[in-house]
Design a protein around this motif. Structure first.
Motif, short mmCIF file in Angstrom:
data_model
loop_
_atom_site.label_atom_id
_atom_site.label_comp_id
_atom_site.label_asym_id
_atom_site.label_seq_id
_atom_site.Cartn_x
_atom_site.Cartn_y
_atom_site.Cartn_z
N ALA A 13 0.83 -1.22 0.00
CA ALA A 13 0.00 0.00 0.00
C ALA A 13 0.86 1.27 0.00
O ALA A 13 0.41 2.32 -0.44
CB ALA A 13 -0.93 -0.01 1.21
N ASN A 14 2.10 1.18 0.51
CA ASN A 14 2.98 2.35 0.61
C ASN A 14 4.21 2.23 -0.28
O ASN A 14 5.25 2.83 0.00
CB ASN A 14 3.42 2.53 2.07
N ARG A 15 4.12 1.50 -1.36
CA ARG A 15 5.29 1.20 -2.19
C ARG A 15 6.01 2.43 -2.70
O ARG A 15 7.21 2.39 -2.92
CB ARG A 15 4.93 0.27 -3.34
N ASP A 16 5.33 3.53 -2.90
CA ASP A 16 5.98 4.74 -3.41
C ASP A 16 6.79 5.48 -2.33
O ASP A 16 7.59 6.34 -2.65
CB ASP A 16 4.95 5.70 -4.00
N ARG A 17 6.55 5.14 -1.08
CA ARG A 17 7.23 5.85 0.01
C ARG A 17 8.27 4.98 0.73
O ARG A 17 8.91 5.44 1.67
CB ARG A 17 6.18 6.34 1.02
N ILE A 18 8.42 3.75 0.31
CA ILE A 18 9.36 2.83 0.97
C ILE A 18 10.79 3.18 0.55
O ILE A 18 11.08 3.43 -0.61
CB ILE A 18 9.04 1.37 0.59
N GLN A 101 25.88 -8.40 5.23
CA GLN A 101 25.15 -7.34 4.55
C GLN A 101 23.67 -7.70 4.55
O GLN A 101 23.29 -8.81 4.20
CB GLN A 101 25.66 -7.20 3.10
N ARG A 102 22.84 -6.73 4.96
CA ARG A 102 21.38 -6.94 4.98
C ARG A 102 20.69 -5.74 4.34
O ARG A 102 21.28 -4.68 4.21
CB ARG A 102 20.90 -7.09 6.43
N LEU A 103 19.44 -5.91 4.00
CA LEU A 103 18.61 -4.85 3.45
C LEU A 103 17.46 -4.59 4.41
O LEU A 103 16.77 -5.53 4.82
CB LEU A 103 18.06 -5.25 2.08
N VAL A 104 17.28 -3.31 4.78
CA VAL A 104 16.20 -2.93 5.69
C VAL A 104 15.27 -1.98 4.93
O VAL A 104 15.73 -1.05 4.27
CB VAL A 104 16.75 -2.24 6.97
N LEU A 105 13.96 -2.22 5.03
CA LEU A 105 12.97 -1.36 4.40
C LEU A 105 12.42 -0.39 5.43
O LEU A 105 12.09 -0.79 6.56
CB LEU A 105 11.84 -2.20 3.80
N PHE A 106 12.32 0.89 5.06
CA PHE A 106 11.87 1.94 5.96
C PHE A 106 10.67 2.66 5.37
O PHE A 106 10.58 2.84 4.15
CB PHE A 106 12.98 2.98 6.18
N LEU A 107 9.80 3.10 6.23
CA LEU A 107 8.71 4.01 5.86
C LEU A 107 8.75 5.16 6.86
O LEU A 107 8.59 4.94 8.06
CB LEU A 107 7.35 3.32 5.91
N ASP A 108 9.02 6.35 6.36
CA ASP A 108 9.15 7.55 7.20
C ASP A 108 10.14 7.36 8.34
O ASP A 108 9.91 7.75 9.48
CB ASP A 108 7.78 7.97 7.76
N GLY A 109 11.26 6.71 8.04
CA GLY A 109 12.34 6.53 9.01
C GLY A 109 12.15 5.38 9.98
O GLY A 109 12.98 5.18 10.87
N VAL A 110 11.07 4.61 9.85
CA VAL A 110 10.80 3.49 10.75
C VAL A 110 10.94 2.19 9.97
O VAL A 110 10.36 2.04 8.88
CB VAL A 110 9.38 3.60 11.35
#
Length: 190
Positions: A13-18, A101-110
């Motif tokens: 739902a928030n793919r454009d802001r990730i 090495q890892r990948l972390v997904l954030f939305l508005d810094g969280v």
């Protein structure tokens, strides 16, 4: 750990802001250095990840199959206080120590959901590359299958030496020496 259906729906739902940021954890003998891409530190609840300020580069990881034996190469453009030259000059600090090495997904810094594991291996070499246009550390990290194609003492062949250090001619004549019949006498303690 995988994402829950709720987390997946939230991300969709928030793919454009990730925002995706990679993390790099260096487990040296005396200190663990945790860095994250970007210009802001990230407290994960347990540790504070220092900003890498876009100074970490990771070459594309070559994948030829499940039992891949290609080394990964990382570049560090700046030395942090924890990753001081004292740590790097002592080979026992970094030799065969883990880098993850890892990948972390954030939305508005969280952070949303668990980190995605990208690569993990043992540090085989750290070299300072210094030229007129750049100054960085190159870290070579090898996976668990690094020796799968090596014969007994295979690390002393020219082929293996060229894979480890392209251009090094130190093992170029090993095969000629072996077939010459020459022997070392009295060099082993006995």
């Amino acid at each position: 750990m995988s994402r829950t259906p709720q987390q997946i729906a939230f991300l969709e739902a928030n793919r454009d802001r990730i925002e995706a940021r990679r993390t790099f954890q260096f487990d040296f003998r005396s200190v663990t250095v945790r860095a994250i891409e970007g210009s802001t530190p990230w407290p994960d609840g347990t540790h504070i990840w220092i900003p890498a300020l876009n100074v970490i580069q990771a070459e594309g990881i070559k994948a030829s199959g499940v039992m891949d034996a290609h080394p990964a190469r990382y570049r560090l453009g700046r030395v942090t206080p924890d990753l001081g030259l004292a740590v790097l000059s002592d080979e026992s600090e970094w030799r065969d120590r883990r880098l993850t090495q890892r990948l972390v997904l954030f939305l508005d810094g969280v952070a949303v959901g668990p980190a995605v594991h990208i690569h993990s291996g043992l540090i085989a070499d750290i070299r300072r590359r210094d030229s007129v246009s750049s100054d960085y550390l190159e870290v070579r990290v090898e996976g668990p299958f690094k020796d799968r194609n090596a014969a007994l003492l295979g690390k002393y062949t020219d082929r293996d030496q060229q894979m480890r250090s392209p251009g090094d001619r130190g093992c170029e004549y090993v095969a000629l020496y072996e077939s010459s019949g020459a022997e070392f006498v009295g060099w082993l303690p006995g």
